[in-house]
Write a protein that holds these residues in place. Structure first.
Motif, PDB file in Angstrom:
ATOM      1  N   UNK A   1      61.665  25.394  93.847  1.00 18.07           N
ATOM      2  CA  UNK A   1      62.933  24.565  93.826  1.00 18.07           C
ATOM      3  C   UNK A   1      63.749  25.276  94.853  1.00 18.07           C
ATOM      4  N   UNK A   2      63.818  26.686  94.877  1.00 16.40           N
ATOM      5  CA  UNK A   2      64.951  27.166  95.714  1.00 16.40           C
ATOM      6  C   UNK A   2      64.445  26.914  97.112  1.00 16.40           C
ATOM      7  N   UNK A   3      63.307  26.891  97.560  1.00 12.52           N
ATOM      8  CA  UNK A   3      62.773  26.380  98.939  1.00 12.52           C
ATOM      9  C   UNK A   3      63.383  25.205  99.534  1.00 12.52           C
ATOM     10  N   UNK A   4      63.007  24.281  98.288  1.00 15.18           N
ATOM     11  CA  UNK A   4      63.477  22.697  98.591  1.00 15.18           C
ATOM     12  C   UNK A   4      64.798  22.783  98.774  1.00 15.18           C
ATOM     13  N   UNK A   5      65.661  23.763  98.118  1.00 13.02           N
ATOM     14  CA  UNK A   5      67.049  23.721  98.119  1.00 13.02           C
ATOM     15  C   UNK A   5      67.729  24.231  99.269  1.00 13.02           C
ATOM     16  N   UNK A   6      66.918  24.760 100.114  1.00 13.21           N
ATOM     17  CA  UNK A   6      67.102  25.413 101.481  1.00 13.21           C
ATOM     18  C   UNK A   6      67.204  27.238 101.619  1.00 13.21           C
ATOM     19  N   UNK A   7      66.759  27.704 100.093  1.00 17.42           N
ATOM     20  CA  UNK A   7      66.829  29.036 100.452  1.00 17.42           C
ATOM     21  C   UNK A   7      65.908  29.687 101.116  1.00 17.42           C
ATOM     22  N   UNK A   8      66.068  30.830 101.552  1.00 21.35           N
ATOM     23  CA  UNK A   8      65.096  31.749 102.388  1.00 21.35           C
ATOM     24  C   UNK A   8      64.886  33.065 101.477  1.00 21.35           C
TER      25      UNK A   8
END
Length: 466
Positions: free
Chosen positions: A45-52
């Motif tokens: 979910x974090x990666x889908x929201x633009x987190x690295x």
């Protein structure tokens, strides 16, 4: 002082939003039945929201700027997400902190044995449970097995409709005269929480091999299907949990019944609010920790130094790190210890004090303190902090309520709040009320899920007077 039922405040379009979020949550807890599974979902979910990842940020060497999003994972069982704010980190962070472990049955390191023409798995219960609730229900087995060659096998047996389920037998009522005279705590004892996993013997033509043939047959299945040997259980983390997905509860579908809602209901709503945060003034943080149900000990528990260490790493990547700045950052932070509370249950009304208990459907809950009896082991939030939070919630039209866990001398419980309060930051327990807390199947209100999400989202935007 009465609080309005949140359902009474919704129009049709808002009710659709409530139901949509609740369905997302239902799917989340159905898929995330262990801390490892929750961390895996969180990362996706974090990666889908633009987190690295923090590792990617460290490798790039780029300075983190306001608006940048980074996450860190520790031993696949703890996750922390940061969205960098416009204010310097030493002015503090807005932290949502939940735990993703739940009561369960862990397999012992040497679990397999045969007795009475059955193969069984020996368990050690994790967290506070009523042991009798775990007999005669379908169980699934989740977790990992680490082989000595370094490879890891992931298991999830009992969730797919085509899977078999496992379980613990109960004594038939016809022979339970002695058992029913026992106190509830020992009606089923911990050493009797043994999971039945097989009853079919291995066919052997040699007389000398006709020993523990059911166990041998089971080991053959494990070897053939999962390439697991008996010795591999020595380096395994396998958890028995209730089998099957969370379900809508109630004829009106206003509630959800599911396993592990303590505390994944607060983890999900905190995570969702974090992922939707936009341009926060103070760095927004979502902390999903492990081991809360057994005292927050260990490398992935809140009592470890990991959170402090990862904050230092993030400060360094923003070019703001010093030991003094780190101490100021932690002390100046504000936190919601996102954890569940007890909901009033009319079937057990004598356990609650009606003026100071949460009610299903009345919104997110603030517990000024938890602990037991003399407030032992609790964090007791400052009045000024609660006053500020009241304004934050009112300004965002959040339905909320205050509560204690139950009557003063009835018992008690705790959260991670007192641990982060050791840094000197303002902390209060805030979450969702549950029926049947710590049972295999807990019950929550869909309205409370939505209001907790709204409250956590409002908190991440809060502008405190420093």
């Amino acid at each position: 002082m009465e609080r309005k039922n949140a359902w009474e405040t919704y129009d049709k379009s808002q009710e659709k939003k409530v139901m949509k979020l609740a369905e997302q949550y239902r799917q989340f807890i159905s898929a995330g039945k262990t801390e490892r599974e929750c961390v895996r979902l969180t990362e996706k979910m974090a990666r889908e929201a633009g987190y690295i990842s923090l590792e990617e940020a460290l490798t790039s060497g780029d300075t983190l700027k306001p608006g940048d999003k980074v996450y860190a994972i520790h031993k696949k069982k703890l996750a922390v997400l940061f969205q960098i704010g416009t204010e310097p980190l030493e002015k503090g962070m807005n932290i949502l902190g939940a735990h993703i472990d739940s009561p369960r049955l862990d397999l012992k390191q040497n679990p397999l044995y045969e007795d009475g023409e059955m193969a069984l798995l020996d368990t050690h219960y994790y967290g506070g449970i009523k042991k009798y609730q775990w007999a005669a229900i379908p169980l699934a087995l989740h977790g990992v097995v680490a082989r000595k060659d370094g490879t890891v096998v992931e298991l999830a047996i009992g969730e797919d409709p085509s899977d078999p389920v496992l379980g613990i037998s109960d004594l038939l009522i016809h022979l339970s005269g002695e058992q029913l005279q026992k106190k509830a705590a020992v009606v089923v004892e911990g050493e009797n929480l043994n999971i039945i996993v097989g009853s079919k013997p291995l066919k052997s033509k040699k007389d000398k091999e006709k020993k523990e043939l059911i166990l041998k047959a089971l080991l053959e299945i494990l070897k053939e299907k999962y390439e697991i040997e008996e010795e591999d259980f020595l380096s395994a983390e396998l958890e028995a949990v209730p089998a099957g997905p969370a379900r809508d509860f109630g004829i009106d579908r206003s509630m959800i019944m599911g396993y592990g809602q303590d505390d994944r209901i607060c983890a999900f709503t905190s995570l969702t609010a974090q992922l939707q945060a936009e341009n926060p003034k103070y760095t927004a943080v979502c902390l999903l920790t492990d081991k809360e149900e057994i005292g927050s000990m260990g490398a992935t528990g809140m009592q470890s130094r990991y959170f402090e260490n990862v904050v230092a790493e993030v400060m360094n990547l923003t070019g703001q790190y010093s030991e003094l700045a780190l101490r100021r950052c932690l002390q100046n932070s504000h936190m919601l210890s996102s954890d569940v509370s007890a909901a009033f249950d009319p079937n057990y009304a004598n356990a609650f004090e009606k003026k100071n208990i949460a009610y299903l459907g009345h919104g997110m809950v603030f517990n000024k303190y938890t602990g037991s009896r003399v407030k032992s082991g609790c964090n007791d939030a400052c009045a000024e902090y609660i006053g500020e939070l009241r304004k934050v919630m009112y300004d965002s039209n959040v339905c909320w309520q205050t509560a204690e866990l139950g009557k003063v001398d009835q018992g008690g419980g705790g959260t991670i709040a007192y641990i982060t309060a050791n840094y000197g930051m303002d902390v209060i327990d805030s979450g969702v009320a549950l029926l049947s807390m710590h049972s295999p199947w807990e019950i929550s209100s869909k309205a409370d899920i939505y209001e907790a999400y709204k409250g956590y989202k409002a908190f991440q935007k809060a502008d405190w007077e420093r």
